[in-house]
Write a protein that holds these residues in place. Structure first.
Motif: not given
Length: 221
Positions: A159-178
């Motif tokens: 849950p680091l900020d970089g992880g949340r930024i990545a979740v925000s930028l990744l497309p839907g399904r991939l963001a959910w998996q990440f």
């Protein structure tokens, strides 16, 4: 031992500011984008006592500084405050606004590093007196701790900020998996820390950032 108390005195203010303002920034930006959770909890404040985590804000940094002072060596000084509560579901655009909420903390660390660099420049350029050296040492500590927190939190590990930024930028399904990596984020970080991988990643980034600060403000570290 004689050098431990001055070391703690020099690092106390920079560490406290770096950690607590990082968290307050998350809450402020979350409120801006529609989530009042942190505001209602009284966490959008410069009062450090609202953000202090006894372990992450006090014990861990003191332990690292103590070991470094007594036994020598470097080591990465880091810590954490009580996480500011953010309900991403209450943001006006949860997935998109998550990026700005997450980025607010590292951005504030960047601003503080610049501020401490300016303090160092002023102190090092002033006529020498009883305050110049302590101020230079405190400013250097401020640059270091803010650089560490900025780059550490930008690592793409939930849950680091970089992880949340990545979740925000990744497309839907991939963001959910990440995002499902979040329960394992802290153990992953500990493994990286104790295996030396974290130092190998952050060390060059911090050294390069300090060089950029020194070059920009025209001083030598």
């Amino acid at each position: 031992m004689d050098s431990l108390i001055p070391t703690l005195a020099i690092w106390a203010l920079p560490v406290l500011l770096a950690i607590t303002l990082h968290e307050a920034a998350h809450g402020y930006v979350a409120r801006h984008f529609g989530d009042p959770t942190a505001h209602l909890a009284g966490r959008i404040t410069l009062n450090p006592f609202k953000h202090i985590d006894p372990v992450g804000t006090i014990l861990v940094p003191i332990a690292i500084l103590t070991l470094s002072t007594l036994f020598g060596g470097g080591g990465i000084l880091f810590g954490w405050a009580k996480p500011v509560p953010v309900d991403f579901g209450r943001l006006r655009n949860p997935k998109g606004d998550m990026l700005w909420v997450a980025a607010a903390g590292p951005f504030v660390n960047l601003l503080m590093a610049l501020g401490w660099a300016l303090v160092f420049k002023i102190a090092s350029s002033s006529p020498e007196n009883a305050y110049t050296l302590p101020l230079e040492l405190m400013a250097e500590a401020g640059m270091i701790i803010n650089a560490v927190l900025m780059f550490l939190n930008l690592l793409p590990i939930p849950p680091l900020d970089g992880g949340r930024i990545a979740v925000s930028l990744l497309p839907g399904r991939l963001a959910w998996q990440f995002s499902r990596l979040e329960p394992y984020g802290f153990p992953i970080l500990l493994v990286l820390l104790f295996t030396g991988v974290l130092g190998s990643i952050l060390g060059p980034l911090i050294a390069g950032f300090r060089f950029v600060l020194a070059t920009t403000f025209g001083f030598y570290l």
